[in-house]
Design a protein around this motif. Structure first.
Motif, mmCIF file in Angstrom:
data_model
loop_
_atom_site.group_PDB
_atom_site.id
_atom_site.type_symbol
_atom_site.label_atom_id
_atom_site.label_comp_id
_atom_site.label_asym_id
_atom_site.label_seq_id
_atom_site.Cartn_x
_atom_site.Cartn_y
_atom_site.Cartn_z
ATOM 1 N N ASN A 1 -20.778 56.139 17.946
ATOM 2 C CA ASN A 1 -20.290 54.758 17.984
ATOM 3 C C ASN A 1 -18.889 54.623 17.424
ATOM 4 O O ASN A 1 -18.364 53.516 17.309
ATOM 5 C CB ASN A 1 -21.233 53.844 17.194
ATOM 6 C CG ASN A 1 -22.609 53.772 17.825
ATOM 7 O OD1 ASN A 1 -22.728 53.714 19.045
ATOM 8 N ND2 ASN A 1 -23.656 53.784 17.005
ATOM 9 N N ALA A 2 -18.272 55.780 17.062
ATOM 10 C CA ALA A 2 -16.942 55.722 16.446
ATOM 11 C C ALA A 2 -15.933 55.068 17.384
ATOM 12 O O ALA A 2 -15.057 54.303 16.947
ATOM 13 C CB ALA A 2 -16.483 57.126 16.061
ATOM 14 N N GLY A 3 -16.024 55.365 18.694
ATOM 15 C CA GLY A 3 -15.097 54.767 19.642
ATOM 16 C C GLY A 3 -15.188 53.254 19.667
ATOM 17 O O GLY A 3 -14.172 52.556 19.767
ATOM 18 N N VAL A 4 -16.420 52.755 19.559
ATOM 19 C CA VAL A 4 -16.612 51.298 19.540
ATOM 20 C C VAL A 4 -15.985 50.696 18.298
ATOM 21 O O VAL A 4 -15.295 49.667 18.348
ATOM 22 C CB VAL A 4 -18.114 50.959 19.602
ATOM 23 C CG1 VAL A 4 -18.315 49.450 19.513
ATOM 24 C CG2 VAL A 4 -18.718 51.508 20.891
ATOM 25 N N TYR A 5 -16.237 51.358 17.152
ATOM 26 C CA TYR A 5 -15.689 50.853 15.890
ATOM 27 C C TYR A 5 -14.157 50.856 15.919
ATOM 28 O O TYR A 5 -13.502 49.913 15.436
ATOM 29 C CB TYR A 5 -16.186 51.695 14.721
ATOM 30 C CG TYR A 5 -17.694 51.656 14.535
ATOM 31 C CD1 TYR A 5 -18.435 50.527 14.902
ATOM 32 C CD2 TYR A 5 -18.379 52.741 14.005
ATOM 33 C CE1 TYR A 5 -19.805 50.491 14.752
ATOM 34 C CE2 TYR A 5 -19.748 52.718 13.837
ATOM 35 C CZ TYR A 5 -20.465 51.593 14.219
ATOM 36 O OH TYR A 5 -21.826 51.570 14.046
ATOM 37 N N ILE A 6 -13.562 51.915 16.494
ATOM 38 C CA ILE A 6 -12.105 51.991 16.565
ATOM 39 C C ILE A 6 -11.551 50.883 17.444
ATOM 40 O O ILE A 6 -10.530 50.252 17.130
ATOM 41 C CB ILE A 6 -11.681 53.379 17.084
ATOM 42 C CG1 ILE A 6 -12.021 54.452 16.050
ATOM 43 C CG2 ILE A 6 -10.186 53.406 17.403
ATOM 44 C CD1 ILE A 6 -11.797 55.863 16.539
ATOM 45 N N SER A 7 -12.244 50.620 18.560
ATOM 46 C CA SER A 7 -11.789 49.549 19.457
ATOM 47 C C SER A 7 -11.828 48.193 18.759
ATOM 48 O O SER A 7 -10.889 47.386 18.869
ATOM 49 C CB SER A 7 -12.660 49.515 20.712
ATOM 50 O OG SER A 7 -12.567 50.732 21.419
ATOM 51 N N ILE A 8 -12.919 47.951 18.029
ATOM 52 C CA ILE A 8 -13.038 46.670 17.304
ATOM 53 C C ILE A 8 -11.947 46.557 16.258
ATOM 54 O O ILE A 8 -11.302 45.503 16.085
ATOM 55 C CB ILE A 8 -14.432 46.558 16.661
ATOM 56 C CG1 ILE A 8 -15.504 46.472 17.761
ATOM 57 C CG2 ILE A 8 -14.504 45.349 15.742
ATOM 58 C CD1 ILE A 8 -16.918 46.499 17.228
ATOM 59 N N ALA A 9 -11.705 47.670 15.547
ATOM 60 C CA ALA A 9 -10.673 47.657 14.505
ATOM 61 C C ALA A 9 -9.299 47.400 15.114
ATOM 62 O O ALA A 9 -8.473 46.667 14.542
ATOM 63 C CB ALA A 9 -10.687 48.981 13.747
ATOM 64 N N SER A 10 -9.035 47.981 16.294
ATOM 65 C CA SER A 10 -7.745 47.780 16.956
ATOM 66 C C SER A 10 -7.537 46.315 17.326
ATOM 67 O O SER A 10 -6.444 45.763 17.163
ATOM 68 C CB SER A 10 -7.657 48.655 18.202
ATOM 69 O OG SER A 10 -7.749 50.020 17.857
ATOM 70 N N VAL A 11 -8.611 45.700 17.834
ATOM 71 C CA VAL A 11 -8.522 44.277 18.197
ATOM 72 C C VAL A 11 -8.257 43.425 16.963
ATOM 73 O O VAL A 11 -7.410 42.511 16.975
ATOM 74 C CB VAL A 11 -9.819 43.829 18.897
ATOM 75 C CG1 VAL A 11 -9.825 42.320 19.096
ATOM 76 C CG2 VAL A 11 -9.971 44.540 20.232
ATOM 77 N N LEU A 12 -8.964 43.719 15.874
ATOM 78 C CA LEU A 12 -8.777 42.947 14.646
ATOM 79 C C LEU A 12 -7.359 43.102 14.097
ATOM 80 O O LEU A 12 -6.746 42.127 13.627
ATOM 81 C CB LEU A 12 -9.804 43.386 13.597
ATOM 82 C CG LEU A 12 -11.269 43.058 13.915
ATOM 83 C CD1 LEU A 12 -12.189 43.630 12.838
ATOM 84 C CD2 LEU A 12 -11.474 41.545 14.038
#
Length: 266
Positions: free
Chosen positions: A246-257
């Motif tokens: 799920n690291a890719g999902v977390y990175i995407s969310i962090a990028s959006v934030l």
């Protein structure tokens, strides 16, 4: 001329060096049976120590001769196995099947006319020769064929098609087993292949290096019934096992934030 900031140059150099080192794989790491010309001397001796009959094995034994009527008493009746349903019994139609001999705990089989015969410790060819010698007293020029029915091996780990396989050949090697399993994957360790074997009720094992041609002289090179072959994953594959999917999902969310935060603070 385009000038890159100093902070950009260092990561670029590091990535370039890593790409070079990660792509360099030596011949010793991937090539099988290196130095084979020096390792062939004792291969035949290992073949002599291959498949032996053990207690609880299932055997089919057929006896034939020019005078087939004389050989009939030395054969178990052939049964017809019904097909297309759950009823597995005597049948007029359906495929025919030889009945099997069970090797008892004392290592013997109960053979027609001859009685109890020691089968344990013999190869299929040795048992056939032993029976042929005894049957020759009653039948002229008998032909005896012995087959081990329950010869299975399991191949697990970093191979392309893991599973349990039925073996027809009396002499079956580790490379043949790996071939049936689709060979090692790119992530399999070729220098540390585990073979587990039960001998007299005790589980034994050996680690074999497929890159070393001397592997053909190991007593574990020729496989026996119920052997288990396990191919260990290499270092990068073990490390990837701990990777959070799920690291890719977390990175995407962090990028959006982060993007939202930048927009709000402008």
């Amino acid at each position: 001329m385009i000038r890159f900031p100093k902070f950009f140059k260092f990561p670029a150099i590091v990535l370039f060096i890593l790409s070079l080192t990660s792509s360099c794989v030596s011949r010793e790491e991937i090539v099988y049976f290196q130095g084979l010309e020096k390792a062939e001397a004792v291969m035949d001796k290992q073949k002599e120590n291959s498949l032996k009959i053990k207690p609880n094995d299932l055997l089919t034994i057929s006896v034939s001769a020019a005078e087939q009527t004389a050989a009939l008493p030395f054969n178990l009746p052939v049964i017809g196995v019904s097909q297309g349903g759950s009823d597995m019994g005597m049948s007029v139609t359906g495929r025919q099947q030889l009945q099997t001999y069970l090797v008892e705990d004392n290592g013997k089989i109960d053979f027609p006319v001859l009685g109890n015969i020691v089968a344990e410790g013999h190869s299929q060819q040795e048992l056939a020769a032993k029976l042929k010698e005894k049957i020759r007293r009653y039948v002229q020029d008998p032909i005896v064929n012995v087959r081990l029915v329950n010869f299975q091996i399991s191949v697990l780990g970093e191979v392309n098609r893991p599973g349990t396989f039925d073996i027809q050949d009396a002499y079956f090697t580790l490379p043949q087993a790996l071939g049936m399993a689709g060979d090692l994957s790119i992530y399999g360790k070729r220098d540390n292949v585990l073979v587990m074997r039960e001998i007299n009720g005790v589980t034994t094992h050996a680690y074999l290096d497929l890159g070393d041609a001397n592997v053909i002289n190991s007593p574990y090179y020729y496989l026996q019934q119920n052997d288990v072959v396990y191919v260990e994953p290499n270092g990068p594959q073990r490390q990837s096992a701990s990777y959070n999917r799920n690291a890719g999902v977390y990175i995407s969310i962090a990028s959006v934030l982060v993007s939202v935060a930048v927009l709000l603070t402008r």
